[in-house]
Design a protein around this motif. Structure first.
Motif, PDB file in Angstrom:
ATOM      1  N   GLY A 120       0.853  -1.179   0.000  1.00 19.20           N
ATOM      2  CA  GLY A 120       0.000   0.000   0.000  1.00 19.20           C
ATOM      3  C   GLY A 120       0.886   1.225   0.000  1.00 19.20           C
ATOM      4  N   THR A 121       1.084   1.817  -1.166  1.00 18.81           N
ATOM      5  CA  THR A 121       2.011   2.936  -1.313  1.00 18.81           C
ATOM      6  C   THR A 121       1.251   4.252  -1.251  1.00 18.81           C
ATOM      7  OG1 THR A 121       3.424   1.583  -2.728  1.00 18.81           O
ATOM      8  CG2 THR A 121       3.767   3.956  -2.784  1.00 18.81           C
ATOM      9  N   LEU A 122       1.686   5.131  -0.354  1.00 21.72           N
ATOM     10  CA  LEU A 122       1.106   6.459  -0.211  1.00 21.72           C
ATOM     11  C   LEU A 122       2.238   7.461  -0.145  1.00 21.72           C
ATOM     12  CD1 LEU A 122      -1.597   5.422   2.383  1.00 21.72           C
ATOM     13  CD2 LEU A 122      -2.030   6.044   0.014  1.00 21.72           C
ATOM     14  N   ILE A 123       1.932   8.721  -0.355  1.00 21.07           N
ATOM     15  CA  ILE A 123       2.984   9.709  -0.541  1.00 21.07           C
ATOM     16  C   ILE A 123       2.866  10.830   0.486  1.00 21.07           C
ATOM     17  CG2 ILE A 123       4.019  11.347  -2.167  1.00 21.07           C
ATOM     18  CD1 ILE A 123       2.991   9.574  -4.440  1.00 21.07           C
ATOM     19  N   CYS A 124       3.898  10.954   1.310  1.00 19.96           N
ATOM     20  CA  CYS A 124       4.137  12.077   2.224  1.00 19.96           C
ATOM     21  C   CYS A 124       2.919  12.420   3.085  1.00 19.96           C
ATOM     22  CB  CYS A 124       4.615  13.284   1.424  1.00 19.96           C
ATOM     23  SG  CYS A 124       5.517  14.491   2.443  1.00 19.96           S
ATOM     24  N   PHE A 125       2.271  13.530   2.787  1.00 21.78           N
ATOM     25  CA  PHE A 125       1.155  14.065   3.567  1.00 21.78           C
ATOM     26  C   PHE A 125       0.054  13.034   3.776  1.00 21.78           C
ATOM     27  CE2 PHE A 125      -2.786  16.879   3.257  1.00 21.78           C
ATOM     28  CZ  PHE A 125      -2.730  17.330   4.560  1.00 21.78           C
ATOM     29  N   GLU A 126      -0.039  12.054   2.878  1.00 20.23           N
ATOM     30  CA  GLU A 126      -1.108  11.059   2.979  1.00 20.23           C
ATOM     31  C   GLU A 126      -0.936  10.166   4.194  1.00 20.23           C
ATOM     32  OE1 GLU A 126      -2.524  10.646  -1.663  1.00 20.23           O
ATOM     33  OE2 GLU A 126      -0.852   9.401  -1.000  1.00 20.23           O
ATOM     34  N   SER A 127       0.239  10.188   4.835  1.00 16.25           N
ATOM     35  CA  SER A 127       0.403   9.410   6.063  1.00 16.25           C
ATOM     36  C   SER A 127      -0.431   9.971   7.202  1.00 16.25           C
ATOM     37  CB  SER A 127       1.874   9.366   6.480  1.00 16.25           C
ATOM     38  OG  SER A 127       2.320  10.643   6.903  1.00 16.25           O
ATOM     39  N   ALA A 128      -0.923  11.202   7.063  1.00 21.79           N
ATOM     40  CA  ALA A 128      -1.738  11.815   8.113  1.00 21.79           C
ATOM     41  C   ALA A 128      -3.159  11.277   8.124  1.00 21.79           C
ATOM     42  CB  ALA A 128      -1.771  13.330   7.933  1.00 21.79           C
ATOM     43  N   PHE A 129      -3.573  10.589   7.065  1.00 25.48           N
ATOM     44  CA  PHE A 129      -4.981  10.200   6.921  1.00 25.48           C
ATOM     45  C   PHE A 129      -5.189   8.744   7.318  1.00 25.48           C
ATOM     46  CE2 PHE A 129      -4.385  13.818   4.188  1.00 25.48           C
ATOM     47  CZ  PHE A 129      -5.535  14.576   4.400  1.00 25.48           C
ATOM     48  N   PRO A 130      -5.881   8.483   8.437  1.00 23.94           N
ATOM     49  CA  PRO A 130      -6.111   7.098   8.860  1.00 23.94           C
ATOM     50  C   PRO A 130      -6.886   6.281   7.835  1.00 23.94           C
ATOM     51  CG  PRO A 130      -6.653   8.639  10.631  1.00 23.94           C
ATOM     52  CD  PRO A 130      -6.427   9.457   9.403  1.00 23.94           C
ATOM     53  N   ASP A 131      -7.827   6.900   7.135  1.00 19.44           N
ATOM     54  CA  ASP A 131      -8.670   6.130   6.224  1.00 19.44           C
ATOM     55  C   ASP A 131      -7.893   5.576   5.037  1.00 19.44           C
ATOM     56  OD1 ASP A 131      -8.630   9.004   5.394  1.00 19.44           O
ATOM     57  OD2 ASP A 131      -9.763   8.235   3.690  1.00 19.44           O
ATOM     58  N   MET A 132      -6.819   6.249   4.619  1.00 16.45           N
ATOM     59  CA  MET A 132      -6.067   5.777   3.459  1.00 16.45           C
ATOM     60  C   MET A 132      -5.262   4.525   3.807  1.00 16.45           C
ATOM     61  SD  MET A 132      -4.893   9.265   1.503  1.00 16.45           S
ATOM     62  CE  MET A 132      -4.800   8.430  -0.088  1.00 16.45           C
ATOM     63  N   ALA A 133      -4.607   4.521   4.966  1.00 18.66           N
ATOM     64  CA  ALA A 133      -3.888   3.322   5.399  1.00 18.66           C
ATOM     65  C   ALA A 133      -4.858   2.173   5.641  1.00 18.66           C
ATOM     66  CB  ALA A 133      -3.092   3.625   6.662  1.00 18.66           C
ATOM     67  N   ARG A 134      -6.016   2.477   6.207  1.00 23.63           N
ATOM     68  CA  ARG A 134      -7.022   1.443   6.452  1.00 23.63           C
ATOM     69  C   ARG A 134      -7.520   0.849   5.133  1.00 23.63           C
ATOM     70  NH1 ARG A 134     -12.701   2.060   6.904  1.00 23.63           N
ATOM     71  NH2 ARG A 134     -13.664   0.229   7.868  1.00 23.63           N
ATOM     72  N   THR A 135      -7.724   1.688   4.130  1.00 29.97           N
ATOM     73  CA  THR A 135      -8.141   1.195   2.810  1.00 29.97           C
ATOM     74  C   THR A 135      -7.100   0.245   2.239  1.00 29.97           C
ATOM     75  OG1 THR A 135      -9.448   3.172   2.342  1.00 29.97           O
ATOM     76  CG2 THR A 135      -8.698   1.900   0.448  1.00 29.97           C
ATOM     77  N   ALA A 136      -5.820   0.596   2.379  1.00 35.38           N
ATOM     78  CA  ALA A 136      -4.753  -0.270   1.878  1.00 35.38           C
ATOM     79  C   ALA A 136      -4.729  -1.604   2.621  1.00 35.38           C
ATOM     80  CB  ALA A 136      -3.408   0.434   2.010  1.00 35.38           C
ATOM     81  N   ALA A 137      -4.908  -1.561   3.945  1.00 35.03           N
ATOM     82  CA  ALA A 137      -4.899  -2.796   4.730  1.00 35.03           C
ATOM     83  C   ALA A 137      -6.063  -3.701   4.339  1.00 35.03           C
ATOM     84  CB  ALA A 137      -4.955  -2.464   6.221  1.00 35.03           C
ATOM     85  N   ARG A 138      -7.226  -3.114   4.184  1.00 37.37           N
ATOM     86  CA  ARG A 138      -8.403  -3.910   3.818  1.00 37.37           C
ATOM     87  C   ARG A 138      -8.282  -4.486   2.406  1.00 37.37           C
ATOM     88  NH1 ARG A 138     -13.191  -3.440   6.660  1.00 37.37           N
ATOM     89  NH2 ARG A 138     -14.404  -3.485   4.733  1.00 37.37           N
ATOM     90  N   ALA A 139      -7.499  -3.828   1.558  1.00 44.49           N
ATOM     91  CA  ALA A 139      -7.297  -4.342   0.203  1.00 44.49           C
ATOM     92  C   ALA A 139      -6.271  -5.471   0.156  1.00 44.49           C
ATOM     93  CB  ALA A 139      -6.862  -3.207  -0.717  1.00 44.49           C
TER      94      ALA A 139
END
Length: 540
Positions: A402-421
């Motif tokens: 689950g690759t995200l870029i810089c500022f996106e580490s602040a968003f819990p929902d984006m990491a959660r989406t990657a984990a669920r995928a």
């Protein structure tokens, strides 16, 4: 006809009464603003619990001076104003490093976001003012925490800047406390911190020993909740040992940090040298470069792509580069590009851009900010699709990341989406070079620890200038390369089972949504009470 003057005769010097009133007015003004200025200063105190000061234990009592100032207000309106000033002091101090990118816009940001804390002031005044009863001693920590969390959730909306400086982030170095994040995300950690602060304020101000005892027990129970959950709940299940199965049990990842290099070509060469130095050392499964590690469009620059393909072949690992390039449509975007010896495997385009850093909201109105600061000269083009990159390890086994870029580490929902995928590892590419020698790099890397605890996935962050770091599935730091370091940081990451899921993975943002409902209910009760008071005791 003109109206006659109200006073006749020559005007003389003001009488004693007028003189006294005039003399008292500055005193009254000073008396009004003294507690507001104290609230502004009190708002800076919790910031000491965040990185880089990092006095994490202070977070559990740092709100108390501000809460006491709100409680002491003569009325609900003044309590709201003090809450506003407290919030402004918090934002102004906690995000002071933003001055480099938005310049004079920071005080405006503090005023706007500080206004969200006005509701906290009202809640504190209504629930903590005397006489404090046992019922209010129980209600106050819950309601005040809910109102605070509602404000955090509101300013976490991307259009308002995103979730930075959430109180729960103060506990990033304490996995036992972060166990709460695995249940309710960072929101539950924030709620616990505010609830304990409120209970401490109750214990300090209640006259009756019963509410003091209730508040003390409440605070003790909340403080014990995280460690108890950490002890009772097993760690995320490990992946099966190497061999037949859905994937590897552990991976070795190299995080490349070239350091402070201003020219894009020199930055690329520094990253390439650090990667080439991996040859001949124990093999790695993935090499991760930082955000904006190349300004070449890899779809149209065969020479640069050939360099990356050669490095991938030499190390025996796929390479994740950070592309910050002008594309064929003339717009600039930030992409994470997965490269193998055969070429580009896949790419992810950054979706949530940094306000002012990568785009200026309402540019026709606010574009002037770029002339007085380092705000974006032109808007980056955002991506539209969050998806996993299909990496493989050095043996060819699937390693979806689950690759995200810089500022996106602040968003819990984006990491959660990657984990669920089904992400096995969450990878952040970062660049905080604009904010070197500030609190920003340490604040930024702390978010990776929280995302790990929330999702039950190992998390790594590769930064151009630091901090680069790796965390296990419970948020424990495994390795780091600080802002004064360069080279490749190699870390061995134990993986969790592909189908492992934390409670937060399953239920999402239930905690902040519940806080919104509690806040709305408390507001409705307060409004109904005010109406009854206005009607008087004899009204029906």
């Amino acid at each position: 006809m003109p109206r006659p003057p109200l006073l006749t005769g020559p005007a003389g010097p003001p009488g004693p009464t007028a003189q006294a009133a005039g003399a008292a007015r500055p005193g009254r003004t000073l008396a009004r603003y003294r507690p507001r200025l104290a609230a502004l200063a009190a708002g800076a105190l919790p910031v000491l619990a965040f990185p880089a000061p990092g006095v994490a234990a202070l977070a559990w009592v740092a709100l108390v001076p501000g809460l006491l100032l709100m409680r002491a207000a003569p009325g609900a309106r003044e309590a709201a104003v003090r809450g506003w000033w407290f919030g402004a002091g918090f934002i102004l101090t906690g995000m002071s490093w933003l001055t480099r990118s938005i310049g004079p816009g920071l005080p405006l940001l503090a005023v706007v976001f500080g206004a969200l804390q006005a509701g906290v002031g009202v809640a504190v005044w209504r629930l903590l003012r005397p006489p404090l009863t046992v019922r209010r001693a129980l209600l106050a920590p819950v309601v005040v925490a809910a109102v605070w969390l509602t404000t955090e959730y509101a300013r976490s909306w991307h259009a308002l800047g995103g979730p930075w400086a959430l109180l729960g982030a103060t506990q990033w170095q304490h996995p036992a406390v972060l166990a709460l994040a695995s249940a309710g995300g960072i929101w539950l950690v924030s709620a616990a911190v505010v609830a304990v602060n409120t209970a401490v304020a109750v214990a300090l101000t209640a006259v009756d020993p019963r509410p003091r005892a209730v508040a003390a027990l409440f605070a003790a129970a909340v403080l014990a909740a995280g460690p108890l959950l950490f002890a009772l709940r097993p760690a995320p299940p490990a992946a099966p040992a190497d061999g037949p199965g859905p994937g590897p049990a552990e991976v070795r990842i190299a995080l490349v940090q070239p350091g402070i290099v201003d020219e894009p070509e020199a930055r690329f060469e520094a990253s390439a040298r650090a990667t080439a130095a991996l040859v001949g050392r124990p093999p790695v499964d993935l090499v991760v470069w930082g955000e904006s590690s190349t300004t070449a469009d890899l779809d149209r620059d065969p020479a640069t792509l050939a360099r990356l393909r050669a490095l991938s072949a030499a190390t025996g690992a796929e390479l994740l580069a950070g592309e910050d390039a002008r594309k064929s449509d003339g717009r600039i975007s930030k992409d994470a590009v997965l490269v193998s010896p055969d070429g580009v495997v896949d790419r992810y385009r950054k979706i949530r851009l940094v306000p002012f850093g990568e785009y200026i909201p309402l540019r026709p109105v606010l574009g002037w900010v770029a002339g007085v600061s380092r705000a974006a000269g032109e808007n980056r083009a955002p991506g539209t699709d969050q998806h996993l990159l299909p990496a493989v390890d050095r043996s060819g086994r699937a390693l979806p990341i689950g690759t995200l870029i810089c500022f996106e580490s602040a968003f819990p929902d984006m990491a959660r989406t990657a984990a669920r995928a089904g992400a096995r590892v969450i990878v952040y590419q970062s660049s905080t070079s604009t904010f070197q020698r500030s609190w920003a790099p340490e604040q930024h890397v702390s978010l990776a620890a929280i995302r790990a605890a929330e999702t039950g996935r190992p998390v790594v962050q590769a930064s151009l200038t630091g901090v680069s770091a790796a965390f296990d599935a419970q948020g424990r730091e495994l390795a780091r390369l600080g802002t004064d370091g360069t080279g490749a940081l190699v870390v061995r990451l134990p993986l969790t089972a592909p189908d492992a899921a934390t409670w937060y993975d399953r239920v999402g943002d239930v905690v902040p949504l519940t806080a919104v409902l509690v806040t709305a209910g408390a507001a409705a009760v307060a409004v109904a009470g005010r109406r009854r008071e206005r009607r008087g005791p004899g009204a029906s």
